[in-house]
Enzyme design. Structure first.
Site, PDB file in Angstrom:
ATOM      1  N   LYS A  34     -54.618  41.393  -5.903  1.00 30.97           N
ATOM      2  CA  LYS A  34     -54.664  40.690  -4.610  1.00 30.97           C
ATOM      3  C   LYS A  34     -53.888  41.374  -3.488  1.00 30.97           C
ATOM      4  O   LYS A  34     -53.481  40.731  -2.508  1.00 30.97           O
ATOM      5  CB  LYS A  34     -54.210  39.225  -4.744  1.00 30.97           C
TER       6      LYS A  34
ATOM      7  N   HIS B  50     -54.983  47.998 -12.182  1.00 39.40           N
ATOM      8  CA  HIS B  50     -53.889  47.111 -11.773  1.00 39.40           C
ATOM      9  C   HIS B  50     -52.677  47.307 -12.691  1.00 39.40           C
ATOM     10  O   HIS B  50     -51.763  46.486 -12.710  1.00 39.40           O
ATOM     11  CB  HIS B  50     -54.313  45.637 -11.877  1.00 39.40           C
TER      12      HIS B  50
ATOM     13  N   SER C  36     -52.803  34.360  -2.627  1.00 44.69           N
ATOM     14  CA  SER C  36     -54.129  34.934  -2.885  1.00 44.69           C
ATOM     15  C   SER C  36     -54.452  34.884  -4.385  1.00 44.69           C
ATOM     16  O   SER C  36     -55.580  34.549  -4.790  1.00 44.69           O
ATOM     17  CB  SER C  36     -54.161  36.368  -2.356  1.00 44.69           C
TER      18      SER C  36
HETATM   19  P1  A3P Z   1     -56.700  36.726   0.687  1.00 45.53           P
HETATM   20  O1  A3P Z   1     -56.947  35.948  -0.563  1.00 45.53           O
HETATM   21  O2  A3P Z   1     -55.306  36.538   1.196  1.00 45.53           O
HETATM   22  O3  A3P Z   1     -57.716  36.484   1.746  1.00 45.53           O
HETATM   23  P2  A3P Z   1     -57.883  42.499  -3.978  1.00 45.53           P
HETATM   24  O4  A3P Z   1     -59.035  43.297  -3.503  1.00 45.53           O
HETATM   25  O5  A3P Z   1     -56.698  43.345  -4.370  1.00 45.53           O
HETATM   26  O6  A3P Z   1     -58.279  41.518  -5.019  1.00 45.53           O
HETATM   27  O7  A3P Z   1     -57.310  41.681  -2.738  1.00 45.53           O
HETATM   28  C1  A3P Z   1     -58.017  40.615  -2.194  1.00 45.53           C
HETATM   29  C2  A3P Z   1     -57.310  40.191  -0.944  1.00 45.53           C
HETATM   30  O8  A3P Z   1     -57.523  41.185   0.072  1.00 45.53           O
HETATM   31  C3  A3P Z   1     -57.870  38.884  -0.382  1.00 45.53           C
HETATM   32  O9  A3P Z   1     -56.785  38.277   0.321  1.00 45.53           O
HETATM   33  C4  A3P Z   1     -58.944  39.418   0.559  1.00 45.53           C
HETATM   34  O10 A3P Z   1     -59.368  38.499   1.539  1.00 45.53           O
HETATM   35  C5  A3P Z   1     -58.183  40.593   1.168  1.00 45.53           C
HETATM   36  N1  A3P Z   1     -59.090  41.556   1.821  1.00 45.53           N
HETATM   37  C6  A3P Z   1     -60.204  42.122   1.305  1.00 45.53           C
HETATM   38  N2  A3P Z   1     -60.804  42.888   2.233  1.00 45.53           N
HETATM   39  C7  A3P Z   1     -60.040  42.809   3.357  1.00 45.53           C
HETATM   40  C8  A3P Z   1     -60.165  43.353   4.672  1.00 45.53           C
HETATM   41  N3  A3P Z   1     -61.174  44.133   5.008  1.00 45.53           N
HETATM   42  N4  A3P Z   1     -59.198  43.048   5.555  1.00 45.53           N
HETATM   43  C9  A3P Z   1     -58.159  42.251   5.232  1.00 45.53           C
HETATM   44  N5  A3P Z   1     -58.004  41.686   4.018  1.00 45.53           N
HETATM   45  C10 A3P Z   1     -58.940  41.968   3.080  1.00 45.53           C
END
Ligand code: A3P
Length: 296
Positions: A49, A109, A139
């Site tokens: 996340k 991860h 998240s």
């Molecule tokens: P949130 O749940 O706070 O919205 P991962 O890819 O490591 O699983 O992380 C997911 C998190 O990154 C989520 O956070 C998601 O919305 C955010 N995320 C993914 N793409 C993004 C982007 N282009 N800009 C900002 N945040 C992004």
């Protein structure tokens, strides 16, 4: 179709080298450790996340020289094999990685001490992305609610405690970010922060370009910034995980692309939870030079 209505039993985690992981990952642990990295591999590594998918999409757009059609070739989980992922009856993602032509971009991860040794032996490049603990926790809580392959997070109150003790998949956030931070100058590691990418994507993408020794035009850079913005990626099925069945990720519970901004933790932590979290944080991060911004 049956997949969409199937109710899955949530898994229990099992410790592998002291880190809670899915039992199937433990079953394949020797194979994962023996993974053969190559010198021209790029590994994108994060605590869950922290913006993994975002950086994956940015990297893919760089590698495809801004060609959107090429980035749409398949969903992000197939473009970049997730080296420790095993979800029976599917074959382990290692198989996908082994079949992929070089140069490969891979995802993990794992905390630093669990990365297959060949990544160090082959001196492969690694991009590590870190995100502040409170937003990561929020998240991860919502992701655990919607992702049926993870243990049930329980109530918000319970989850705050579970996160603090590191009894979540891939272990302690504190140890993860510190472990990678301490190693960043000893290996080819680019250590980025989610908050920095949000604040100034152009500056951070330029860091990635330099690290990857790639040069692109200003026009392509602008295109990458636009197509990897939260609002555009949210509607991109090849990047937002909506291609998975609801029996795996149920976006009606919480979308994968949820808020995408620093500071959302303020909508969840009570004043008391925040004070306790900060106290515990000071103890766990004492002595580290690593600092985070919890808002921008
Ligand atoms: P949130 O749940 O706070 O919205 P991962 O890819 O490591 O699983 O992380 C997911 C998190 O990154 C989520 O956070 C998601 O919305 C955010 N995320 C993914 N793409 C993004 C982007 N282009 N800009 C900002 N945040 C992004």
């Amino acid at each position: 179709m049956a997949l969409n209505t199937e109710v899955r039993k949530r898994p229990q985690l099992r410790e592998v080298e002291g880190i809670p992981l899915l039992p199937a990952i433990g079953d394949h642990w020797n194979q994962i450790q023996k993974f053969e990295a190559k010198p021209d591999d790029l590994l994108i590594c994060t605590y869950p996340k922290s913006g993994t998918t975002w950086i994956q999409e940015i990297v893919d757009m760089i590698e495809q020289n801004g060609d959107l059609e090429k980035c749409q070739r398949t969903s992000i989980d197939f473009r970049h094999p997730f080296i420790e992922w095993v979800q029976p009856p599917e074959p382990p993602d290692l198989d996908l990685a082994n079949k992929m032509p070089s140069p490969r971009t891979l995802k993990s991860h794992l905390p630093i001490q669990m990365i297959p040794p060949s990544f160090w032996e082959k001196n492969s490049k690694i991009i590590y992305v870190a995100r502040n603990a409170k937003d990561c926790l929020v998240s991860y809580y919502h992701f655990s609610r919607m992702n049926q392959l993870l243990p049930d997070p329980g109530t918000w109150k319970d989850y705050v405690e579970t996160f603090k003790t590191g009894k979540v998949m891939w272990g302690s956030w504190y140890d993860h970010v510190k472990g990678w931070w301490d190693a960043k100058d000893k290996h080819r590691i680019l250590y980025l922060f989610y908050e920095d990418v949000k604040e100034d994507p152009k500056r951070e993408i330029q860091k990635i370009l330099k690290f990857l020794e790639k040069d692109i035009s200003d026009e392509i850079l602008k295109k990458i910034i636009y197509h990897t913005s939260f609002d555009v990626m949210k509607h991109n099925p090849m990047a937002n995980y909506t291609t998975l069945p609801a029996s795996i990720m149920d976006h009606s519970i919480s979308p994968f692309m949820r808020k995408g901004m620093p500071g959302d933790w303020k909508n969840y932590f009570t004043v008391a939870q925040n004070e306790e979290f900060d106290k515990d944080y000071q103890k766990k991060m004492a002595g580290s030079t690593l600092t985070f911004r919890t808002e921008i």
